[in-house]
Design a protein around this motif. Structure first.
Motif, PDB file in Angstrom:
ATOM      1  N   ARG A  67      32.758  27.793 -21.849  1.00 57.98           N
ATOM      2  CA  ARG A  67      31.960  26.931 -21.129  1.00 57.98           C
ATOM      3  C   ARG A  67      30.489  27.403 -21.386  1.00 57.98           C
ATOM      4  NH1 ARG A  67      32.903  22.211 -19.831  1.00 57.98           N
ATOM      5  NH2 ARG A  67      31.292  22.167 -18.158  1.00 57.98           N
ATOM      6  N   PRO A  68      29.604  26.283 -21.563  1.00 54.29           N
ATOM      7  CA  PRO A  68      28.173  27.002 -22.078  1.00 54.29           C
ATOM      8  C   PRO A  68      27.247  27.715 -20.818  1.00 54.29           C
ATOM      9  CG  PRO A  68      28.284  24.808 -21.893  1.00 54.29           C
ATOM     10  CD  PRO A  68      29.620  25.063 -21.472  1.00 54.29           C
ATOM     11  N   VAL A  69      27.941  28.459 -20.334  1.00 59.86           N
ATOM     12  CA  VAL A  69      27.080  28.944 -18.998  1.00 59.86           C
ATOM     13  C   VAL A  69      26.205  29.766 -19.354  1.00 59.86           C
ATOM     14  CG1 VAL A  69      29.017  28.671 -17.476  1.00 59.86           C
ATOM     15  CG2 VAL A  69      29.057  30.840 -18.726  1.00 59.86           C
ATOM     16  N   VAL A  70      26.170  30.707 -20.575  1.00 56.47           N
ATOM     17  CA  VAL A  70      25.257  31.477 -21.088  1.00 56.47           C
ATOM     18  C   VAL A  70      23.682  30.643 -21.217  1.00 56.47           C
ATOM     19  CG1 VAL A  70      25.555  30.771 -23.468  1.00 56.47           C
ATOM     20  CG2 VAL A  70      24.842  33.205 -23.028  1.00 56.47           C
ATOM     21  N   PHE A  71      23.717  29.528 -21.292  1.00 53.47           N
ATOM     22  CA  PHE A  71      22.518  28.753 -21.438  1.00 53.47           C
ATOM     23  C   PHE A  71      21.693  28.840 -19.982  1.00 53.47           C
ATOM     24  CE2 PHE A  71      24.823  27.240 -24.953  1.00 53.47           C
ATOM     25  CZ  PHE A  71      24.093  27.508 -25.985  1.00 53.47           C
ATOM     26  N   GLU A  72      22.610  29.107 -18.895  1.00 53.49           N
ATOM     27  CA  GLU A  72      21.816  29.183 -17.664  1.00 53.49           C
ATOM     28  C   GLU A  72      21.219  30.247 -17.552  1.00 53.49           C
ATOM     29  OE1 GLU A  72      22.127  27.182 -15.100  1.00 53.49           O
ATOM     30  OE2 GLU A  72      23.707  25.735 -15.763  1.00 53.49           O
ATOM     31  N   LEU A  73      21.152  31.269 -18.548  1.00 55.21           N
ATOM     32  CA  LEU A  73      20.292  32.636 -18.740  1.00 55.21           C
ATOM     33  C   LEU A  73      19.345  32.319 -19.832  1.00 55.21           C
ATOM     34  CD1 LEU A  73      23.327  35.145 -18.807  1.00 55.21           C
ATOM     35  CD2 LEU A  73      22.052  34.442 -16.682  1.00 55.21           C
ATOM     36  N   MET A  74      19.207  31.422 -20.653  1.00 61.19           N
ATOM     37  CA  MET A  74      18.190  31.170 -21.558  1.00 61.19           C
ATOM     38  C   MET A  74      17.117  30.447 -20.983  1.00 61.19           C
ATOM     39  SD  MET A  74      19.957  32.940 -23.627  1.00 61.19           S
ATOM     40  CE  MET A  74      18.785  32.632 -25.131  1.00 61.19           C
ATOM     41  N   PRO A  75      15.787  30.802 -21.645  1.00 63.49           N
ATOM     42  CA  PRO A  75      14.488  29.995 -21.323  1.00 63.49           C
ATOM     43  C   PRO A  75      14.872  28.598 -21.792  1.00 63.49           C
ATOM     44  CG  PRO A  75      14.110  31.470 -23.047  1.00 63.49           C
ATOM     45  CD  PRO A  75      15.646  31.943 -22.546  1.00 63.49           C
ATOM     46  N   PRO A  76      14.056  27.518 -21.508  1.00 68.76           N
ATOM     47  CA  PRO A  76      14.215  26.227 -22.191  1.00 68.76           C
ATOM     48  C   PRO A  76      14.124  26.277 -23.712  1.00 68.76           C
ATOM     49  CG  PRO A  76      12.476  26.299 -20.594  1.00 68.76           C
ATOM     50  CD  PRO A  76      12.846  27.652 -20.753  1.00 68.76           C
ATOM     51  N   THR A  77      13.566  27.204 -24.623  1.00 72.55           N
ATOM     52  CA  THR A  77      13.667  27.144 -25.893  1.00 72.55           C
ATOM     53  C   THR A  77      13.606  28.692 -26.123  1.00 72.55           C
ATOM     54  OG1 THR A  77      11.143  27.399 -26.102  1.00 72.55           O
ATOM     55  CG2 THR A  77      12.212  25.249 -26.110  1.00 72.55           C
ATOM     56  N   PHE A  78      14.622  29.044 -27.481  1.00 71.01           N
ATOM     57  CA  PHE A  78      14.723  30.316 -27.713  1.00 71.01           C
ATOM     58  C   PHE A  78      15.252  30.261 -28.966  1.00 71.01           C
ATOM     59  CE2 PHE A  78      18.319  28.034 -25.721  1.00 71.01           C
ATOM     60  CZ  PHE A  78      19.291  28.190 -26.566  1.00 71.01           C
ATOM     61  N   THR A  79      15.087  31.521 -29.733  1.00 69.16           N
ATOM     62  CA  THR A  79      15.644  31.477 -31.244  1.00 69.16           C
ATOM     63  C   THR A  79      17.320  32.032 -31.179  1.00 69.16           C
ATOM     64  OG1 THR A  79      15.515  33.962 -31.204  1.00 69.16           O
ATOM     65  CG2 THR A  79      13.624  32.493 -31.812  1.00 69.16           C
ATOM     66  N   LEU A  80      18.018  31.623 -32.443  1.00 68.90           N
ATOM     67  CA  LEU A  80      19.518  31.974 -32.195  1.00 68.90           C
ATOM     68  C   LEU A  80      19.638  33.483 -32.365  1.00 68.90           C
ATOM     69  CD1 LEU A  80      20.251  29.616 -35.339  1.00 68.90           C
ATOM     70  CD2 LEU A  80      21.093  29.367 -32.916  1.00 68.90           C
ATOM     71  N   PHE A  81      18.516  34.413 -32.565  1.00 75.25           N
ATOM     72  CA  PHE A  81      18.752  35.661 -32.393  1.00 75.25           C
ATOM     73  C   PHE A  81      18.865  35.926 -31.169  1.00 75.25           C
ATOM     74  CE2 PHE A  81      16.510  40.128 -32.266  1.00 75.25           C
ATOM     75  CZ  PHE A  81      17.379  40.742 -32.761  1.00 75.25           C
ATOM     76  N   GLN A  82      18.053  35.324 -30.247  1.00 74.76           N
ATOM     77  CA  GLN A  82      17.953  35.869 -28.820  1.00 74.76           C
ATOM     78  C   GLN A  82      19.341  35.446 -28.192  1.00 74.76           C
ATOM     79  OE1 GLN A  82      14.354  33.337 -27.882  1.00 74.76           O
ATOM     80  NE2 GLN A  82      13.252  35.288 -27.629  1.00 74.76           N
ATOM     81  N   LEU A  83      19.849  34.366 -28.540  1.00 75.31           N
ATOM     82  CA  LEU A  83      21.216  33.802 -28.074  1.00 75.31           C
ATOM     83  C   LEU A  83      22.068  34.707 -28.396  1.00 75.31           C
ATOM     84  CD1 LEU A  83      22.441  31.585 -26.671  1.00 75.31           C
ATOM     85  CD2 LEU A  83      22.809  30.234 -28.751  1.00 75.31           C
ATOM     86  N   GLN A  84      22.114  35.234 -29.459  1.00 77.74           N
ATOM     87  CA  GLN A  84      23.240  36.297 -30.087  1.00 77.74           C
ATOM     88  C   GLN A  84      23.124  37.462 -29.267  1.00 77.74           C
ATOM     89  OE1 GLN A  84      23.691  36.844 -34.250  1.00 77.74           O
ATOM     90  NE2 GLN A  84      24.752  39.083 -33.955  1.00 77.74           N
ATOM     91  N   ARG A  85      22.034  38.000 -29.063  1.00 77.06           N
ATOM     92  CA  ARG A  85      21.699  39.117 -28.333  1.00 77.06           C
ATOM     93  C   ARG A  85      22.394  38.982 -26.756  1.00 77.06           C
ATOM     94  NH1 ARG A  85      16.223  41.916 -28.039  1.00 77.06           N
ATOM     95  NH2 ARG A  85      17.510  43.804 -27.244  1.00 77.06           N
ATOM     96  N   THR A  86      21.905  37.727 -26.393  1.00 74.46           N
ATOM     97  CA  THR A  86      22.494  37.715 -25.002  1.00 74.46           C
ATOM     98  C   THR A  86      23.988  37.525 -24.849  1.00 74.46           C
ATOM     99  OG1 THR A  86      20.444  36.192 -24.359  1.00 74.46           O
ATOM    100  CG2 THR A  86      22.432  35.956 -22.993  1.00 74.46           C
ATOM    101  N   VAL A  87      24.568  36.907 -25.898  1.00 78.79           N
ATOM    102  CA  VAL A  87      26.193  36.593 -25.833  1.00 78.79           C
ATOM    103  C   VAL A  87      26.641  38.218 -26.006  1.00 78.79           C
ATOM    104  CG1 VAL A  87      27.999  35.824 -26.890  1.00 78.79           C
ATOM    105  CG2 VAL A  87      26.354  34.441 -26.651  1.00 78.79           C
ATOM    106  N   GLU A  88      26.059  38.952 -26.866  1.00 77.01           N
ATOM    107  CA  GLU A  88      26.529  40.321 -27.270  1.00 77.01           C
ATOM    108  C   GLU A  88      26.423  41.268 -25.745  1.00 77.01           C
ATOM    109  OE1 GLU A  88      25.790  41.068 -31.847  1.00 77.01           O
ATOM    110  OE2 GLU A  88      24.024  41.299 -30.547  1.00 77.01           O
ATOM    111  N   ALA A  89      25.233  41.092 -25.273  1.00 73.18           N
ATOM    112  CA  ALA A  89      25.022  41.756 -23.861  1.00 73.18           C
ATOM    113  C   ALA A  89      25.835  41.533 -22.892  1.00 73.18           C
ATOM    114  CB  ALA A  89      23.604  41.519 -23.376  1.00 73.18           C
ATOM    115  N   LEU A  90      26.382  40.160 -22.705  1.00 73.79           N
ATOM    116  CA  LEU A  90      27.448  39.807 -21.630  1.00 73.79           C
ATOM    117  C   LEU A  90      28.934  40.156 -22.028  1.00 73.79           C
ATOM    118  CD1 LEU A  90      26.222  36.158 -20.947  1.00 73.79           C
ATOM    119  CD2 LEU A  90      25.790  38.387 -19.862  1.00 73.79           C
ATOM    120  N   SER A  91      29.244  40.121 -23.438  1.00 69.51           N
ATOM    121  CA  SER A  91      30.297  40.369 -23.885  1.00 69.51           C
ATOM    122  C   SER A  91      30.550  42.151 -23.969  1.00 69.51           C
ATOM    123  CB  SER A  91      30.873  39.777 -24.994  1.00 69.51           C
ATOM    124  OG  SER A  91      30.151  39.974 -26.204  1.00 69.51           O
TER     125      SER A  91
END
Length: 332
Positions: free
Chosen positions: A247-271
């Protein structure tokens, strides 16, 4: 009465009645590539204070469990909740520890995903990195240092079993949870690992000591939490690690716009894992999870990067859009 004492009085109100229902919130944010949990101070001056989770009893003016939870969170932290889901119902008498006075309480826990804002409220709220409490779960920089001592103690605990069947059961659990004895580490088994450490007596909560630990203990088995809140946090982390895969719940934690690097760091942080950059971006593209915007970063701290946003149409296009990637394991 201090604000911390008032919060403790409300929490103990739920515990004063064996049939009382308590509400506990695990509120998660991801800030600058770090997973953060919103904590409050629990306890008075006499027994000392401990980190805990926002919590309070269900009272008659709360029409539903969720509305009661939201009310307590706003009262204690000034944090307004968006995405909320019921996590688990805890009712184990022996999990409350000495701080609860040995009373049985039914606690309904919720998981909430937010973007971090400065906390306030009545309970000295603070955002904390969740690996402060579960340091063995963070594999982003390779094998956690704390695991060496933990695994040695767990193997010793296994060997103390004189009954062959009991020893085999313990061996199987070590394989299933910590990847010992020929097993494989599964990042989702956060609660099972905490439960095993509890059963083996390797964390302070097993002795009813939910207060401050020694520095050495914190580095190895993490900072304890009040009552059974570290168990609740472990449950939430395991749930979230599993959920981001479908499920794309990770986007609940992201700002309205972001970079792919920021998205990867968030997924890494959670996992708690290190992900391969190109594989990650390939999956994001294949799943259609994001779409490009016309904006780019300023490049003040690096090369300019295209800003993207969550593509909500994916919820209608795919039955289980998420992040299913193999972790990149660094040498121990």
């Amino acid at each position: 009465m201090t604000t911390a004492e008032e919060t403790q009085r409300h929490q103990e109100g739920a515990l004063s009645n064996p049939s009382a229902v308590g509400l506990v919130a695990v509120i998660i944010a991801a800030t600058d590539g770090e997973p953060r949990a919103l904590t409050v101070q629990v306890g008075g001056q006499a027994k000392g204070r401990s980190d805990g989770l926002p919590a309070g009893p269900l009272v008659p003016e709360h029409p539903t469990l969720e509305r009661g939870l939201r009310a307590w969170v706003e009262r204690q932290t000034h944090q307004r909740l968006g995405y909320v889901e019921q996590l688990y119902t805890f009712g184990d008498r022996d999990r409350q520890g000495d701080d609860a006075g040995g009373l049985h309480s039914l606690s309904v826990a919720y998981l909430a995903l937010v973007r971090e804002v400065r906390p306030g409220g009545l309970a000295e709220a603070s955002w904390r990195n969740w690996y402060r409490y579960l340091p063995w779960e963070d594999w982003r920089e390779g094998r956690p240092e704390s695991l060496g001592e933990i695994e040695a103690k767990l193997l010793s605990w296994m060997e103390t079993a004189t009954d062959p069947k009991l020893r085999r059961r313990r061996e199987d659990r070590l394989a299933l949870t910590f990847g010992l004895c020929g097993g494989t580490w599964n990042e989702e088994r956060v609660l099972e690992r905490y439960e095993l450490l509890f059963e083996a007596g390797l964390i302070p909560e097993a002795q009813g000591q939910s207060g401050e630990a020694q520095d050495g203990d914190r580095r190895t088995t993490g900072q304890p939490m009040a009552l059974d809140h570290r168990r609740v946090l472990a449950t939430a982390i395991g749930r979230l690690r599993g959920k981001i895969k479908y499920r794309p719940v990770v986007f609940e934690l992201m700002p309205p716009t972001f970079t792919l690097f920021q998205l990867q760091r968030t997924v890494e942080a959670l996992s708690g894992t290190n992900l391969h950059k190109q594989n990650f971006r390939r999956l994001v593209a294949q799943q259609g999870l994001v779409e490009e915007t016309d904006a780019i970063t300023s490049g003040a701290t690096g090369r300019p990067a295209r800003l993207v946003r969550f593509r909500r149409e994916v919820l209608l296009e795919r039955p289980a859009p998420g992040f299913r990637l193999r972790a990149v394991r660094r040498p121990a």
